[in-house]
Design a protein around this motif. Sequence first.
Motif, PDB file in Angstrom:
ATOM      1  N   SER A   1       9.669   4.022  -0.839  1.00 38.32           N
ATOM      2  CA  SER A   1       9.041   4.127   0.485  1.00 38.32           C
ATOM      3  C   SER A   1       8.830   2.749   1.098  1.00 38.32           C
ATOM      4  CB  SER A   1       7.715   4.886   0.397  1.00 38.32           C
ATOM      5  OG  SER A   1       6.774   4.214  -0.414  1.00 38.32           O
TER       6      SER A   1
ATOM      7  N   TYR B   1      -6.394   1.777 -12.742  1.00 37.10           N
ATOM      8  CA  TYR B   1      -5.440   1.589 -11.652  1.00 37.10           C
ATOM      9  C   TYR B   1      -4.018   1.534 -12.201  1.00 37.10           C
ATOM     10  CZ  TYR B   1      -3.103  -0.513  -7.609  1.00 37.10           C
ATOM     11  OH  TYR B   1      -2.261  -0.778  -6.570  1.00 37.10           O
TER      12      TYR B   1
ATOM     13  N   THR C   1       0.815  -1.216   0.000  1.00 40.66           N
ATOM     14  CA  THR C   1       0.000   0.000   0.000  1.00 40.66           C
ATOM     15  C   THR C   1       0.850   1.268   0.000  1.00 40.66           C
ATOM     16  OG1 THR C   1      -0.134  -0.091   2.420  1.00 40.66           O
ATOM     17  CG2 THR C   1      -1.910  -1.151   1.175  1.00 40.66           C
ATOM     18  N   HIS C   2       2.149   1.127  -0.167  1.00 42.03           N
ATOM     19  CA  HIS C   2       3.034   2.280  -0.165  1.00 42.03           C
ATOM     20  C   HIS C   2       2.887   3.086  -1.449  1.00 42.03           C
ATOM     21  CE1 HIS C   2       4.710  -0.137   3.057  1.00 42.03           C
ATOM     22  NE2 HIS C   2       5.513   0.853   3.400  1.00 42.03           N
ATOM     23  N   GLU C   3       3.459   4.265  -1.450  1.00 41.19           N
ATOM     24  CA  GLU C   3       3.355   5.161  -2.597  1.00 41.19           C
ATOM     25  C   GLU C   3       4.422   4.903  -3.652  1.00 41.19           C
ATOM     26  OE1 GLU C   3       1.020   7.560  -3.416  1.00 41.19           O
ATOM     27  OE2 GLU C   3      -0.053   6.497  -1.827  1.00 41.19           O
ATOM     28  N   SER C   4       5.470   4.174  -3.275  1.00 44.40           N
ATOM     29  CA  SER C   4       6.546   3.896  -4.224  1.00 44.40           C
ATOM     30  C   SER C   4       7.379   2.743  -3.701  1.00 44.40           C
ATOM     31  CB  SER C   4       7.441   5.123  -4.405  1.00 44.40           C
ATOM     32  OG  SER C   4       8.114   5.424  -3.185  1.00 44.40           O
TER      33      SER C   4
ATOM     34  N   THR D   1      -0.045   0.612 -10.944  1.00 49.13           N
ATOM     35  CA  THR D   1       0.824   0.086  -9.898  1.00 49.13           C
ATOM     36  C   THR D   1       1.844   1.134  -9.472  1.00 49.13           C
ATOM     37  OG1 THR D   1       0.577  -2.194 -10.669  1.00 49.13           O
ATOM     38  CG2 THR D   1       2.530  -1.702  -9.355  1.00 49.13           C
ATOM     39  N   LYS D   2       2.003   1.278  -8.167  1.00 45.42           N
ATOM     40  CA  LYS D   2       2.959   2.244  -7.622  1.00 45.42           C
ATOM     41  C   LYS D   2       4.223   1.569  -7.089  1.00 45.42           C
ATOM     42  CE  LYS D   2      -0.665   5.498  -6.167  1.00 45.42           C
ATOM     43  NZ  LYS D   2      -1.280   6.185  -5.000  1.00 45.42           N
ATOM     44  N   VAL D   3       4.055   0.381  -6.522  1.00 50.30           N
ATOM     45  CA  VAL D   3       5.185  -0.339  -5.933  1.00 50.30           C
ATOM     46  C   VAL D   3       5.512  -1.527  -6.833  1.00 50.30           C
ATOM     47  CG1 VAL D   3       6.075  -1.512  -3.890  1.00 50.30           C
ATOM     48  CG2 VAL D   3       4.417   0.350  -3.637  1.00 50.30           C
TER      49      VAL D   3
END
Length: 410
Positions: free
Chosen positions: A180, A272, A174-177, A274-276
Amino acid sequence: MRRALFLFTIACSFYQSTEAQNPEFENLRTIDTWLQSNINDNNLSGAVILIADKDNILYSTTKGKSNLESQRDMEVNDYFKIASLSKVITTVAIMKLYEDGNFDLDDPIELYLPIFKDTKVIIEDSSSENYTLESTEKKITIRQLLNQTAGFAYDGPIISKLYKEKSLSFSNPTHESLSSFMKDLSSMPIVHQPGEKFTYGPSTDVLGYLIEVVTGQNLEIYLEQNIFEPLGMASTGFDAHRQSIDKLVRAYSKKGDSLKGINKELDLKKEYKTKVFMAGSGLISTASDYIRFCQMLLNNGIYEDKRILSRKSIEMMTTNQIGGIDYPKGFYPILGKGNKFGFGLNIITENGAFNEFYSEGSYYWEGAYSTTFIIDPKEGFAALMMTQLGGWHSLKVRKDFRKSVYKTLK
């Protein structure tokens, strides 16, 4: 290349349960029979199976449903969550950067990722839930991340609780990158001294972050430019399925005599993003894409005259990189007692148990949802099964798949 060992030809490249009268197809059709039997017995919802030599697809079959609820038929270009098959792709990316002189394999990871400089080791009290932390005796190296001896673990009595407290999820971050996520992971201890044991865990995710730091690109872009585009893997990526989201195959597990959907589905929103980028488990691919990657490995780093990796890097990946360290007991049913780990791959050794028909020196890997391949350089083939089956029951299906392939050899 011992192509004659297979009872099939290039002409059957897209064989789909053809009612061929030629008796030479009899053994070939045993793969179809095996697959259909497992579908009939609710061991699988469906699958795509491809077998290739280094140049051509020799055999292809697609059976069953991609979604039991909608009764959508499985198609050869459907999308699969390849889970830990992502690790092999990331390993190739790391070896490519190693070849280009970006780092040495025995470099401490903290040289490039200083956040891991003060990593601690869990010392458990076996009689209770108490534990202490101590400093590492040696630095964690890139080689140890590649061979899964760095000490990072996916779970365990103590580390699982610590992950939960930190809201660290490897399957649904659930992190932003990625950076992180890695900042939080670097605050976690490892479960043993570096290089001491084989422990399967998020080491490859750390390698994914290393790729980002060394190249100045995010992992998605680096993989696309250096692996996916050269290999023609246009349907592989962290969000590859978003434009045709209905073609993402649903995952199931065996419950009693039936298959039940696994409630660990990806976010199915088309918009959607993906961030991570989880280098060890996050990629989506198709069978027709991933078999190209397998052919590149089989051909010592080359696919259709494009050099992705050197022959010597492939040799390193496919030979014992853990020395006298053995797999933990929990891995025996999966990889075989006595076999060894290379870089991202299980290596069949002369003394390895449960080797079945496999040739010494062949190698394979698997994903949590039973996406699996085996490459046998001696026999000259790569075999891939793409399906979405979780749970312990899936181990027998994966093993039986490999057996069904070897039974087609003369």
